[in-house]
Motif scaffolding. Structure first.
Motif, short mmCIF file in Angstrom:
data_model
loop_
_atom_site.label_atom_id
_atom_site.label_comp_id
_atom_site.label_asym_id
_atom_site.label_seq_id
_atom_site.Cartn_x
_atom_site.Cartn_y
_atom_site.Cartn_z
N GLY A 11 -14.07 24.28 -110.27
CA GLY A 11 -13.99 23.19 -111.22
C GLY A 11 -14.56 23.56 -112.57
N SER A 153 -10.47 22.53 -115.68
CA SER A 153 -10.83 21.14 -115.40
C SER A 153 -9.60 20.24 -115.48
CB SER A 153 -11.90 20.67 -116.38
OG SER A 153 -13.10 21.40 -116.22
N GLU A 154 -8.77 20.49 -116.50
CA GLU A 154 -7.56 19.68 -116.65
C GLU A 154 -6.60 19.91 -115.48
OE1 GLU A 154 -4.01 18.64 -119.85
OE2 GLU A 154 -5.13 20.52 -120.04
N ARG A 157 -7.78 18.10 -112.46
CA ARG A 157 -7.51 16.66 -112.55
C ARG A 157 -6.05 16.36 -112.25
NH1 ARG A 157 -5.09 13.53 -115.96
NH2 ARG A 157 -4.83 15.15 -117.52
N ILE A 158 -5.15 17.19 -112.79
CA ILE A 158 -3.72 16.99 -112.55
C ILE A 158 -3.39 17.19 -111.07
CG2 ILE A 158 -1.41 17.89 -113.06
CD1 ILE A 158 -2.44 18.61 -115.86
N LYS A 160 -5.35 16.73 -108.57
CA LYS A 160 -5.89 15.59 -107.83
C LYS A 160 -4.95 14.39 -107.93
CE LYS A 160 -10.08 12.78 -107.39
NZ LYS A 160 -11.47 12.55 -107.93
N SER A 161 -4.39 14.18 -109.13
CA SER A 161 -3.44 13.09 -109.31
C SER A 161 -2.15 13.35 -108.54
CB SER A 161 -3.12 12.90 -110.80
OG SER A 161 -4.27 12.55 -111.53
#
Length: 225
Positions: A11, A153-154, A157-158, A160-161
Motif C-alpha cells: 500500500g 495507493s491509487e 483503491r481502484i 478495492k472498488s
C-alpha cells in the motif's frame, strides 16, 4: 543472497520487522548503506544538515533487519558491500517495491553503472562526488518515490472498488471502457438495454467514478480494455 522479503512495501509503505525511529509521513528519510564508517558519518552529517532524516547501515543484513519509516525514502547504496553486491541487493529490493536507489562507488565501472541504471537506479555516482550531485540525485529519488507511492495507493483503491463489482458488472465494464453504446453492449450480453443501464449506474457508483472518462482511466489502470 540476502532475504529482502522483510523489506516489502504494501500500500505504498515500507513494512519490515524490527525496531524503528519515530516517523513523520511528510519528512523523507534517506537510508545510507556503506561499509565505511567514515563515509556513513560524512553522509549522515550532510543529509541531516539538508533537513533529511538519515538511517545508516554497514551491511545489507543490517539494513534488511531494520524497520523502515512510512514516508518517502531513498537508498544511497555502495556498490561493494561485505555481504552482498549492491547490484544484487538492488534487484532483490525491486522485487518487493523497495525505495529508489542512488549508487555510490569507489570501484565502479561502466558495465556496473549501465546495469544499475537499466535496473532503475536514479543515479550512479563515482567517489568522490560533490555534495550538490548527491543531494540532487536524492531529491530526484524522493520525488520518484512520492509519485510511485501515490500511484500504488491509487491502484490499490481502484482494485478495492473493482472487487465490489458483481460478475455481470465486470462483464459490462470492458464494454463501457471500449466506448460501446448501451444498446450495443446490451445486445452483446443478451440483456435488455434498461438492465445494462442499471449495471452501468452501479459500476459508476461502486467505482466512485466522476465521469465515464474517469471510469475508462480506472479500467486502463486495471488493464481492462
Amino acid at each position: 543472497m540476502q532475504d529482502a522479503s522483510k523489506f516489502r512495501r504494501t500500500g505504498g509503505s515500507a513494512v519490515e520487522s524490527g525496531s524503528s525511529p519515530e516517523t513523520d509521513p511528510d519528512r523523507p528519510v534517506v537510508f545510507v548503506l556503506d561499509d565505511d564508517p567514515d563515509v556513513r558519518e560524512a553522509l549522515s552529517s550532510l543529509l541531516s544538515s539538508a533537513g533529511l532524516r538519515v538511517l545508516t547501515f554497514g551491511s545489507a543484513a543490517e539494513f534488511l533487519k531494520a524497520k523502515a519509516p512510512r514516508c518517502p525514502a531513498c537508498l544511497v547504496l555502495d556498490l561493494q558491500l561485505p555481504d552482498i553486491n549492491g547490484l544484487d541487493l538492488q534487484q532483490k529490493l525491486a522485487e518487493v517495491n523497495g525505495p529508489p536507489v542512488v549508487f555510490i562507488s569507489g570501484h565502479g565501472d561502466i558495465p556496473s553503472s549501465v546495469r544499475a541504471m537499466k535496473a532503475g537506479a536514479i543515479e550512479f555516482l563515482p567517489k568522490p562526488f560533490s555534495d550538490e550531485e548527491l543531494l540532487s540525485a536524492i531529491s530526484n529519488a524522493i520525488a520518484k518515490d512520492r509519485e510511485t507511492t501515490q500511484q500504488r495507493s491509487e491502484l490499490a483503491r481502484i482494485q478495492k472498488s473493482y472487487a465490489l463489482l458483481s460478475a455481470r458488472e465486470r462483464e459490462v465494464l470492458p464494454l463501457i471502457a471500449a466506448g460501446l453504446k448501451n444498446k450495443d453492449s446490451a445486445a452483446m450480453l443478451g440483456i435488455a438495454e434498461i438492465t445494462l443501464q442499471v449495471h452501468r449506474a452501479q459500476i459508476m457508483r461502486k467505482m466512485a467514478a466522476q465521469s465515464v472518462t474517469d471510469l475508462v482511466r480506472m479500467a486502463s489502470k486495471l488493464g481492462i480494455v
